[in-house]
Write an enzyme that holds these catalytic residues in place. Structure first.
Site, PDB file in Angstrom:
ATOM      1  N   ARG A 377      39.110-141.521  98.078  1.00 58.05           N
ATOM      2  CA  ARG A 377      37.973-141.407  98.992  1.00 58.05           C
ATOM      3  C   ARG A 377      37.890-142.602  99.935  1.00 58.05           C
ATOM      4  O   ARG A 377      37.283-142.514 100.992  1.00 58.05           O
ATOM      5  CB  ARG A 377      36.665-141.336  98.192  1.00 58.05           C
ATOM      6  CG  ARG A 377      36.235-139.948  97.788  1.00 58.05           C
ATOM      7  CD  ARG A 377      34.749-139.934  97.460  1.00 58.05           C
ATOM      8  NE  ARG A 377      34.354-138.672  96.852  1.00 58.05           N
ATOM      9  CZ  ARG A 377      34.127-138.513  95.554  1.00 58.05           C
ATOM     10  NH1 ARG A 377      34.282-139.542  94.739  1.00 58.05           N
ATOM     11  NH2 ARG A 377      33.760-137.352  95.078  1.00 58.05           N
ATOM     12  N   VAL A 499      34.131-132.323 103.358  1.00 61.78           N
ATOM     13  CA  VAL A 499      35.200-132.362 102.352  1.00 61.78           C
ATOM     14  C   VAL A 499      35.148-133.643 101.519  1.00 61.78           C
ATOM     15  O   VAL A 499      34.456-134.595 101.838  1.00 61.78           O
ATOM     16  CB  VAL A 499      36.588-132.216 103.011  1.00 61.78           C
ATOM     17  CG1 VAL A 499      36.692-130.905 103.738  1.00 61.78           C
ATOM     18  CG2 VAL A 499      36.851-133.370 103.984  1.00 61.78           C
ATOM     19  N   GLU A 500      35.929-133.620 100.423  1.00 61.96           N
ATOM     20  CA  GLU A 500      35.965-134.712  99.440  1.00 61.96           C
ATOM     21  C   GLU A 500      34.569-135.037  98.920  1.00 61.96           C
ATOM     22  O   GLU A 500      34.217-136.196  98.708  1.00 61.96           O
ATOM     23  CB  GLU A 500      36.643-135.967 100.015  1.00 61.96           C
ATOM     24  CG  GLU A 500      38.152-135.852 100.084  1.00 61.96           C
ATOM     25  CD  GLU A 500      38.841-137.167 100.380  1.00 61.96           C
ATOM     26  OE1 GLU A 500      38.170-138.210 100.407  1.00 61.96           O
ATOM     27  OE2 GLU A 500      40.065-137.141 100.584  1.00 61.96           O
ATOM     28  N   GLY A 501      33.792-134.010  98.710  1.00 61.61           N
ATOM     29  CA  GLY A 501      32.416-134.184  98.262  1.00 61.61           C
ATOM     30  C   GLY A 501      31.482-134.095  99.449  1.00 61.61           C
ATOM     31  O   GLY A 501      31.462-134.993 100.293  1.00 61.61           O
TER      32      GLY A 501
END
Length: 827
Positions: A377, A499-501
């Protein structure tokens, strides 16, 4: 007598302030009683009474077995009843990665020396060459217009170059044929590509982020590494990773894709494996992937894995041509046109040998993913969004310098300077945070909370930057075409937010939810020991927690009374920034206190209080952003030209932390806690950047200079011979010389001998010819005006197309008029 009683209060305050151990409290109390008796302030009876009161308390608090039995045992029972039990998936998420500077900020007493001593991120000579040559050339081969309007993908020549030069294997060690780059180099490459073409950035960053290569490096068997990593490094294999399910998006740990342990025939022999069915979506690179990482929930109803095995989320690697794999269709994510699509499979047999790490890793998939994501992240989304912000700031800063209205550059208007300052200030803060996160990774850290903060706040600030840029350029940003440098970034910003959470989840659940548990010096130990009924360790953590809470209450009270004057500037830090270090330390203390009081009063329901945890997380995040800006200034040698940027970023971070603090007090479920926090936080409110600082920041990006160069460092170099979109930058490069000539001509214009340079650039060449005829400028300067007029006019114009956008003629929509102008300028 008053002095003696006051001495007790002072001793208690000092011991609380330094979080002294119980034995020091006992010793200090004994000395205080003895001093009262020795000076005749109290008699023997009073002394005995005080001793009789103090002695049992001292014995109870210093003799740990007794303390544990009398105090901690019932407390542990109550704590276990209040706090919700962590599921294995929650525990894996909480324990992923490690803590770093975020823990210092959360603990209320940050050690600034530790932060400033962290080595600044640097590129090796090999990494710098790659960035200057290969990354620059890949930028030349790709652009947003052709990717979105012609190819609906990265152009074929760019794909071939990316594979040949190792872009897809930057994180793979050299022994497997990869580039073996540092986290900072990985970040720099993604950032540069993002200043040019989102499809290029995404296509490169996905194979180098959470996916098959990273999972293999950390968990794969030797045979899996030897087979796949060289092929991934060469670009022979294109990877993707399939996690998201239609019914388990943000709640990815609840994926319904299931694999039943069974026996089946594989390569002519019976073997143990899974019968898997799945539905996946939003999978980047899926339509062209040749190897698929797949996450599913393993179940073992027949006990084939053996006694004691606990199947759960499991990660496997499947070749694209594996029987039963359904792949190839595409999603269309907001015109970003990078390869993205669904993957499905029904009743597909997957042999055990395809599990990443083999059978021992069955059920460990969620932990594997969380540990890798804790680091990942910090790179992909922060780097790409800093790149888009640099594109916006660099081009808009140039545009407002060369674009005139009302006979003056539009960047000179205060109404324009305000969004310009926001753009540059947010870029400085975001890039500082990106660099700090990459530096942590290269030091061997895996700071999960820091990476979540970087992902959330860099993407949110990029949204502000691009929105402000659209406001400044107006219609230039709205009309699509090859000359529009901003529209695709504007369209694609929401992708990074998602995206990515998704950012809502990242803010309310991950940053504070994980931070409160991992970064707090005692909470995780309390939770673990209460769950395991470990009374000895629970006792130590419980009394440590109590001392920690009262220490922060004492510190916050002292800072409130003194206005923070007790807080010193860290040795070696820039003196002109001392007030920001003091404010950050005070906010850190209040954050720790507010967290403890909130956990004590709200209890296990805290994780459901998204508004409350979001505000506490906002304070932590702004302190990290402020820390990043202060450290960057030190790392870069305290350049005086950058001070306006540092002041803007610091003042903005403190203002945002203040806003979150006020909202926290106004909405806290416990009004008693709100009252206490309001009392110890008095005088903490900070305003945002003032107009003077904003004007200074706006000025920096409208002129060439070291501050602008550092702010935009690592961007693609726009060149007119590569793309007409570079006209804005090319005109900006000539602008200082144009301004110098205009300053020289000011007396002639004021006297009326010559007219002011026309605002209409198509008339500028004729005007320069008249001025040359009067002998006021040279022929070289006249040519300078002519070239500037063509470039600046190209920068200002917007693209137009045939009525049917050229579709009837099969045109590629590359902009014929602009291409002709580019050819003229190049000649």
């Amino acid at each position: 007598m008053l002095i003696w009683i006051g001495a007790l209060a002072l001793i208690a305050f000092v011991l609380t302030f330094v979080q002294a151990r119980a034995v020091l409290w006992a010793a200090a109390t004994a000395i205080w009683i003895a001093a009262g008796f020795a000076t005749g302030l109290i008699g023997s009876t009073t002394t005995l009474v005080l001793a009789a009161i103090a002695a049992p308390i001292a014995v109870l608090t210093t003799f740990r077995p007794l303390r544990a039995a009398v105090l901690s045992a019932p407390a542990m029972k109550a704590f276990a009843g209040i706090m919700p039990r962590m599921s294995p998936t929650e525990q894996a998420a909480v324990e992923a990665g490690n803590v770093w500077w975020d823990a210092e900020l959360f603990a209320g007493k940050p050690d600034w020396k530790r932060l400033l001593a962290t080595p600044a991120p640097k590129l090796s000579p090999e990494e710098q060459r790659f960035l200057d040559i290969e990354a620059e050339h890949l930028c030349d081969l790709s652009n947003d217009w052709e990717s979105t309007s012609v190819w609906q993908d990265l152009p074929p020549a760019a794909w071939e170059y990316a594979r040949d030069k190792g872009f897809l294997g930057m994180i793979i060690p050299k022994r497997y044929g990869g580039l073996g780059f540092s986290a900072y180099a990985h970040s720099q490459v993604v950032q540069k590509l993002s200043t040019r073409c989102s499809a290029a950035a995404v296509s490169v960053m996905v194979p180098n982020s959470l996916g098959p290569a990273e999972l293999l490096l950390h968990y794969g068997t030797d045979a899996q590494k030897d087979h796949y990593l060289p092929r991934l490094a060469r670009g022979d294999e294109i990877p993707c990773f399939a996690l998201t399910n239609p019914y388990a998006g943000s709640d990815a740990a609840s994926i319904t894709d299931t694999g039943v342990v069974c026996r089946g025939v594989w390569n002519g022999r019976e073997t143990l494996g899974f019968r898997v069915s799945w539905r996946k979506r939003y999978i980047t690179l899926a339509p062209i992937a040749t190897v698929i990482g797949l996450a599913f929930r393993a179940v073992d109803p027949d006990g084939l894995l053996g006694q004691g095995a606990e199947p759960g989320i499991t990660c496997v690697l499947l070749p694209r041509d594996h029987p039963g794999v359904n792949i190839g269709r595409r999603h269309w994510p907001l015109n970003a046109v990078f390869q993205n699509g669904p993957i499905t499979g029904d009743d597909v047999f997957v042999p055990m040998e395809m599990v990443i790490g083999g059978q021992p890793q069955v059920g460990n998939g969620w932990r594997m993913l969380m540990e890798c994501l804790a680091a990942g992240r910090a790179i992909s989304l922060p780097s790409s969004n800093v790149g888009m912000s640099k594109l916006a700031v660099g081009m808009v800063g140039a545009y407002v310098a060369i674009r005139r209205q009302f006979n003056m550059p539009i960047g000179a208007f205060e109404g324009v300077q305000e969004p310009l300052a926001r753009m540059a200030g947010h870029l400085y803060a975001s890039d500082s945070l990106r660099q700090l996160a990459a530096a942590a990774l290269d030091q061997g850290e895996k700071p999960s909370v820091v990476s979540a903060i970087a992902k959330y706040h860099v993407t949110e600030r990029a949204r502000i930057v691009v929105n402000d840029a659209m406001d400044v350029v107006g219609g230039k940003g709205v009309c699509m075409g090859p000359g529009n440098f901003l529209a695709r970034a504007y369209q694609q910003i929401p992708i990074a937010i998602t995206v990515e959470g998704a950012n809502i989840m990242t803010r309310t659940l991950i940053i504070y939810g994980q931070g409160a548990v991992r970064c707090h010096p005692y909470v995780l130990t309390l939770m673990r020991t209460a769950q395991s009924q470990n009374l000895k360790d629970f006792d130590a953590a419980l009394f440590g927690y109590a001392g920690f809470l009262f220490r922060n209450l004492a510190r916050a009270s002292a800072f409130a009374v003194t206005g923070g004057l007790l807080i010193g500037r860290p040795a070696g830090a820039a003196p002109q920034l001392g007030r920001y270090y003091r404010a950050a330390t005070r906010f850190s203390t209040l954050l720790a206190l507010a967290s403890d009081l909130s956990m004590a009063t709200v209890g296990g329901a805290l994780k459901r209080k998204g508004a409350l945890t979001g505000r506490l997380g906002d304070i932590l995040s702004q302190l990290l952003i402020l820390s990043s800006a202060l450290k960057r200034f030190e790392d870069e040698g305290r350049p005086a030209e950058d001070l306006p940027l540092v002041h803007w970023a610091a003042q903005d971070a403190l203002a945002r932390a203040s806003e979150a603090w006020r909202a926290l007090l106004a909405n806290h479920p416990s009004r008693v806690v709100a009252f206490v926090l309001g009392a110890v936080g008095v005088g903490l409110t900070r305003a945002g950047p003032d107009d003077r600082v904003s004007a200074d920041v706006a000025g920096l990006i409208q002129r060439h200079g070291p501050a602008r160069e550092r702010l935009l460092a690592g961007s693609w170099t726009p060149r007119i011979e590569v793309d007409p979109i570079a006209a804005t930058a090319a005109a900006f490069d000539l602008h200082p010389k144009i301004e110098a000539v205009e300053r020289r001509l000011k007396p002639e214009i004021a006297s009326g001998r010559i007219a002011r340079a026309p605002q209409n650039l198509t008339l500028l060449d004729a005007w320069a010819g008249e001025v040359e005829a009067r002998g006021l400028i040279s022929s070289e300067e006249r040519d300078l005006f002519a070239r500037f007029a063509v470039l600046a006019d190209m920068a200002i114009q917007v693209d137009d197309f045939p009525q049917d956008f050229g579709l009837a003629e099969g045109l590629t929509r590359r902009g014929g008029k602009r291409a002709a102008k580019r050819e003229k300028v190049t000649q």
